[in-house]
Design an enzyme around this catalytic site. Structure first.
Site, mmCIF file in Angstrom:
data_model
loop_
_atom_site.group_PDB
_atom_site.id
_atom_site.type_symbol
_atom_site.label_atom_id
_atom_site.label_comp_id
_atom_site.label_asym_id
_atom_site.label_seq_id
_atom_site.Cartn_x
_atom_site.Cartn_y
_atom_site.Cartn_z
ATOM 1 N N LYS A 73 -2.408 16.993 -12.770
ATOM 2 C CA LYS A 73 -2.027 15.587 -12.690
ATOM 3 C C LYS A 73 -1.907 15.010 -14.095
ATOM 4 C CE LYS A 73 -2.994 11.623 -9.714
ATOM 5 N NZ LYS A 73 -3.893 11.074 -8.702
ATOM 6 N N GLU A 75 -9.595 8.823 7.839
ATOM 7 C CA GLU A 75 -10.109 7.571 8.376
ATOM 8 C C GLU A 75 -10.645 7.731 9.800
ATOM 9 O OE1 GLU A 75 -7.218 6.657 5.130
ATOM 10 O OE2 GLU A 75 -7.119 7.898 6.956
ATOM 11 N N ARG A 119 -4.979 3.815 10.941
ATOM 12 C CA ARG A 119 -4.934 5.236 11.264
ATOM 13 C C ARG A 119 -6.109 5.660 12.142
ATOM 14 N NH1 ARG A 119 -1.682 8.019 7.266
ATOM 15 N NH2 ARG A 119 -3.068 9.811 7.234
#
Length: 665
Positions: A315, A401, A429
């Site tokens: 990243k 979630e 979600r």
């Protein structure tokens, strides 16, 4: 140019051989990078890349990286994720025939290089701005965005849909899904892989950078790391390939199966192979010499199984400040390209997120039953601060979630006090778990709903528009909304003290309004609002307008009251605090003593205003006063600053004044 000291135009120079797939190690090396003039200026669409040599593709990737850095420096936005996939994105578009071949990005944080290469580089200065490019993939924006994404772990499911549709239509195109290791922590990704068998036109690229927004957690992260570091596994694959070199053609297939058996026995790639994928990797995602031939082989493959290519990336690759701080440079404000220093603004007040964390910490010092839960957003929800104080009582479950909510339900069933800190848009979600595992069982889970209302640059995919509507219809649920920082403190304290069932409180993104805060929050009376302003009138005189605010529009209501009073109107402003249960005594008083009642909220139709109307209708009081509800419009609003979004939504003081005068005429 000074930027060259920070922007690495040749990130391949740091490739790590131990992370490179053995399939790639025998491939012919591409020529060194060309020093020709800018290639990016000649690229309008991926079709323009087809004539490029491999060294020119490498040069182009470097130019894409520089273009992206310079663009995000001007606008802010998601930086680190896109930098990590510059080579991968460039290689995909060079090898595959997009948009006929479908490229689907998971989440979309990493899609900036994709936008640059697909005809949008001239508009990159507008990304995440009002009227500009979305920060995510968006079907309405480009034919090269076949599927919009801003919530994670959807790409494989969508890809299976595209691949199946292609099969049914007799098409011969490929579907490429790019999914990060963080997104692989969500159950939806596994559900999709379980249904991907026999889709030979499906290619899943696992972008493994050991980083989502925060460092990844859970067994999958450890599993991927083990694959990468296993020399024994790599040796087994090499032995299997050498064995096949000496086999006659008719029995090479049997040898290949023997090689796969060796891999399985040693733990390399077993999970993906058992899910029905042909596993290739790990591959160095920054080394185009290895990456391009592997993608070409995958493109030309005639096998019967979907392919999973495990790509290792870093990243922030190629830009020193982003490499050094991948979490802080995930999402950035405007910044100086040379130093990486982000623009700083002096906050007028602490953020609501910080106020929540501080009050929760204070409550947890007095009650060891309080537990903090986050779903891969420790910084965004303030759970990082809670975790510093109570590491043994803080749980980051990854992008999961659904699991977070049912995990909290289990804790609550055993007498703990779990606080699920989840953005409004992400709590969607886990709706079935909220209904089935929490509300039906009436378990005292506490939902801290951050980013309630409109959120600015992330646009419609991250707006907290619907939680009042989708939670308010659930039996046993208590709903609160904070109008300022002190009220947020009170609601944290109230949730900590409430044990009769589930309770949720919502609060906006960004800074508070700057009021003086009490040392500790006060436990509120459940279902009781408050009057915050009344125009002085004769006791028996009926006032003109009552404004009943739920949540963060209270300051706009007070501004509207001031403006209305200058026009001779008498006004009462009330803070509802609760949407469920409603303060019916307060509502009765307002309709009894005012010509007009206006409700206002930072939520969708079907929320607080609807609850008030339902109560007035059921109690035969609709005729007592003119009633108007003000809420978010029934549209998905695009990105802009929050102030402009609320102006567009018609939820600022001026709109309240206009509505009030219309109703009182």
């Amino acid at each position: 140019m000074k930027q060259a000291v920070k922007i690495d135009h040749n990130p391949q120079k740091e490739t790590q051989p131990e992370q490179v797939s053995e399939q790639a190690s025998e491939l012919e090396q591409a020529p060194e990078q060309s020093s020709a003039a800018s290639l990016l200026d000649r690229i309008s669409t991926p079709a323009d890349m087809k004539a490029l040599s491999d060294d020119e593709i490498a040069q182009l990737a470097g130019e894409v990286r520089e273009c992206m850095i310079n663009a995000v420096a001007q606008t802010g936005g998601h930086l680190g994720a896109g930098l990590g996939v510059v080579e991968l994105t460039t290689a995909i578009h060079a090898v595959f025939n997009t948009p006929d071949d479908k490229l689907i990005f998971d989440v979309g944080h990493q899609c900036y290089p994709h936008k640059i290469l697909t005809g949008r580089k001239g508009r990159m200065h507008s990304i995440r701005q009002g009227g500009g490019l979305s920060g995510f993939t968006k079907r309405a924006e480009s034919e090269y965005d076949p599927f919009g994404a801003a919530h994670s772990s959807t790409s494989i499911s969508a890809g299976i849909g595209f691949a199946t549709a292609s099969d049914l239509s007799g098409k011969d195109n490929k579907v490429i899904c790019v999914i990060g290791d963080g997104a692989m922590s969500a159950g939806m990704a596994y559900e999709a892989m379980n249904n991907a068998h026999n889709l030979s036109n499906l290619i899943v690229i696992l972008n493994d950078n050991e980083m989502s927004i925060a460092p990844p957690v859970g067994a999958m992260s450890k599993y991927l790391t083990r694959i990468v570091s296993s020399r024994t596994y790599k040796g087994a694959r090499e032995a299997g390939k050498k064995l096949m070199d000496y086999m006659p053609a008719p029995i090479r297939h049997a040898a290949k199966r023997a090689e796969e058996g060796a891999r399985i026995s040693l733990g390399g790639g077993t999970f993906f192979e058992e899910m029905g994928f042909y596993y290739i990797g790990p591959v160095d995602g920054h080394d185009l010499n290895h990456l391009l031939p592997i993608l070409r082989n995958a493109r030309d493959s005639k096998g019967h199984n979907p392919i999973l290519i495990h790509v290792k990336t870093q990243k922030g690759k190629g830009y020193t400040p982003a490499e050094a701080s991948p979490d802080k440079m995930h999402g950035v404000k405007k910044f100086d390209v040379i130093t990486g220093q982000q623009a700083k603004s002096t906050p007028k007040a602490p953020s609501y997120t910080k106020i929540f964390a501080q009050e929760l910490i204070a409550q947890a010092h007095e009650d060891d039953r309080i537990i903090g839960i986050t779903a891969a957003m420790p910084d965004g929800t303030g759970m990082d601060l809670f975790g510093q104080q109570f590491p043994e009582r803080t749980f980051d479950v990854g992008i999961a979630e659904q699991h977070a909510v049912t995990f909290a339900a289990g804790l609550a069933a055993e007498g703990k006090k779990p606080f699920c800190a989840i953005y409004s848009t992400f709590l969607q979600r886990a709706y079935d778990q909220v209904v089935h595992d929490v509300c039906i069982q009436n378990l005292p889970v506490k939902f801290a709903i951050d980013r309630a209302g409109l959120v600015g640059a992330d646009g419609s995919t991250h707006a907290g528009s619907f939680d009042t509507a989708y939670l308010g219809c659930l039996p046993n649920m208590v709903l609160m909304a904070a109008s300022d920082e002190a009220e947020l403190q009170n609601m944290v304290a109230t949730a900590a003290a409430y044990n009769d069932g589930p309770i949720a409180f919502r609060y906006p993104r960004g800074e508070g309004i700057g009021i003086t805060l009490p040392e500790r929050g006060e436990v509120l009376d459940i279902g009781k609002g408050r009057i915050v302003h009344e125009t002085k009138t004769n006791v028996c005189e009926r006032r003109d307008v009552a404004i009943l605010s739920y949540g963060g529009r209270l300051q706009e209501a007070l501004k509207a009251a001031e403006a209305l009073e200058t026009k001779g109107q008498s006004v009462t402003v009330a803070d509802a605090r609760f949407a469920k249960p409603l303060d019916t005594a307060l509502i009765d008083r307002l309709v009894d003593t005012h010509h007009t009642l206006i409700t206002i909220e930072e939520g969708s139709i079907g929320g607080f205003g609807s609850f008030v109307l339902e109560y007035l209708a059921s109690s035969d009081q609709l005729g007592k006063a003119h009633v108007k509800t003000m809420h978010l419009p029934d549209v998905f609003q695009d990105q802009d600053t929050p102030d402009k979004q609320y102006e567009e939504a018609g939820l600022v003081a001026e709109n309240i004044v206009i509505a009030s005068l219309q109703e009182t005429q």
